[in-house]
Motif scaffolding. Sequence first.
Motif, PDB file in Angstrom:
ATOM      1  N   SER A  63      28.755  30.591 -24.748  1.00 20.45           N
ATOM      2  CA  SER A  63      28.941  31.722 -23.574  1.00 20.45           C
ATOM      3  C   SER A  63      28.582  30.863 -22.020  1.00 20.45           C
ATOM      4  N   VAL A  64      29.681  30.453 -21.551  1.00 23.11           N
ATOM      5  CA  VAL A  64      29.479  29.515 -20.447  1.00 23.11           C
ATOM      6  C   VAL A  64      29.051  30.409 -19.188  1.00 23.11           C
ATOM      7  N   THR A  65      28.887  31.884 -19.267  1.00 20.72           N
ATOM      8  CA  THR A  65      28.247  32.859 -18.251  1.00 20.72           C
ATOM      9  C   THR A  65      27.965  33.962 -18.892  1.00 20.72           C
ATOM     10  N   ASP A  95      23.660  45.747 -14.577  1.00 20.60           N
ATOM     11  CA  ASP A  95      22.721  45.811 -15.604  1.00 20.60           C
ATOM     12  C   ASP A  95      21.868  44.309 -15.617  1.00 20.60           C
ATOM     13  N   GLY A  96      22.098  43.515 -14.597  1.00 12.80           N
ATOM     14  CA  GLY A  96      21.450  42.380 -14.423  1.00 12.80           C
ATOM     15  C   GLY A  96      21.858  41.101 -15.034  1.00 12.80           C
ATOM     16  N   TYR A  97      21.728  39.911 -14.552  1.00 19.60           N
ATOM     17  CA  TYR A  97      22.286  38.658 -15.131  1.00 19.60           C
ATOM     18  C   TYR A  97      21.138  37.766 -14.992  1.00 19.60           C
ATOM     19  N   ALA A  98      21.088  36.764 -15.759  1.00 24.06           N
ATOM     20  CA  ALA A  98      20.388  35.678 -15.888  1.00 24.06           C
ATOM     21  C   ALA A  98      20.234  34.807 -14.597  1.00 24.06           C
ATOM     22  N   SER A  99      18.946  34.477 -13.978  1.00 20.75           N
ATOM     23  CA  SER A  99      19.082  33.768 -12.715  1.00 20.75           C
ATOM     24  C   SER A  99      19.538  32.518 -12.914  1.00 20.75           C
ATOM     25  N   ARG A 117      26.922  39.756 -23.873  1.00 20.90           N
ATOM     26  CA  ARG A 117      27.503  39.079 -22.815  1.00 20.90           C
ATOM     27  C   ARG A 117      26.486  37.649 -22.651  1.00 20.90           C
ATOM     28  N   ALA A 118      25.358  37.465 -22.976  1.00 24.06           N
ATOM     29  CA  ALA A 118      24.643  36.557 -22.785  1.00 24.06           C
ATOM     30  C   ALA A 118      25.094  35.505 -23.971  1.00 24.06           C
ATOM     31  N   ILE A 119      25.177  36.056 -25.152  1.00 27.02           N
ATOM     32  CA  ILE A 119      25.486  35.001 -26.432  1.00 27.02           C
ATOM     33  C   ILE A 119      26.801  34.931 -26.614  1.00 27.02           C
ATOM     34  N   GLY A 120      27.863  35.725 -26.335  1.00 23.52           N
ATOM     35  CA  GLY A 120      29.273  35.433 -26.314  1.00 23.52           C
ATOM     36  C   GLY A 120      29.694  36.123 -27.581  1.00 23.52           C
TER      37      GLY A 120
END
Length: 335
Positions: A20-22, A38-42, A331-334
């Motif tokens: 998961s590249v992003t 819903d917010g993204y990792a920084s 989304r975070a783990i693809g």
Amino acid sequence: MLHERPAERNAPSPRSVRLSVTDRCDFACTYCRPSRSDGYASERLDLGAWKVLVSGLLTAGVRRFRLTGGEPLVHPEVVRIVSAVVEVAAAAGLEREIDLAMTTNASQLARLAKPLAEAGLRRINVSIDTLDEQRFRAITRGGELAPVLAGIDAALEAGLTPLKLNTVVLRGVNDDELEGLVRFAWARGMVPRFLEVMPIAEGAQLARSHLVTVAEMRASLAHLLQPDPAVAEPDRGPAKYVRARGASERVGFISGTSDTYCGSCDRLRVSSTGTLRPCLATDDGVESAAALAAASTAGVADLVGEAWLLKPDGRTFKGCTESSAAHVSMRAIGG
Ligand code: SAM
Ligand code: SF4
């Protein structure tokens, strides 16, 4: 939480990985995220970190790589990441042994298909749930269909084939479009695939009310397909395929909810922040930050083995229907 893992059920080590590249995405599909804000990792891994990771994964025996996300094409360096995977594999003498593919929503594919193919990407799966513009906007919360269709044409032109389409089927939303999507795909030499909505992330809400099972999907396409049992492709994930009546075209089905396939899973996932995750449906994972900071390929390979020990057993564990699945971020783990 640790789950017992009988060695005879799951592969002894991961052969396939989803990177998961992003965690960012330009769509907000109703079954994947709650909203566009819903917010993204920084932070996310940089190119150097991906090189060390890929090198460690190769050392651990992984040979099949799939870039995903979030939406991999919104990553500004996605072409360089593809090149990096190829370079690292070549440096290890494994260039001919690896498979390098991507799953994408295709919104940016019209401009990126050619550079990606030139960088060494081999195949692509495009997620598309409808061929109707209004429905497309509703399902993706504002996405446009036309650039996706242009992206598919560009990918075919660039030779990113066999191109597979992924459609999540939702009752009362797009379940009247199966035949239309099959004919659209077959007319262009593509393989249509239909997925059950999984009760994972936002799908946990939708699966209760909108699940269409693979058995129902097959029944609605029965006039187009041979009645034989569906067959999996060796080393190509959980999809099972059925041939068209009197022709060589195929349709794929993925039954993540009505019939889980955890027993044959040989897949590891790497999140956009570098967590090694053995399963989509649990929060278990191993952080790779220290090994990446030390640029230690051997360290990453050891962590891959550690993460694999956390893989749930395929017998008693019910995959994405476990209650833990509702709390993970697709989304975070693809996905
Ligand atoms: N953004 C890219 C895309 O949509 O192709 C890659 C990431 S997306 C998380 C990967 C795949 O997961 C897509 O085919 C998407 O339809 C599928 N997916 C996401 N949430 C799902 C759910 N709850 N049930 C079934 N499939 C899901
Ligand atoms: Fe984005 Fe793919 Fe999730 Fe849709 S399924 S919101 S395109 S990551």
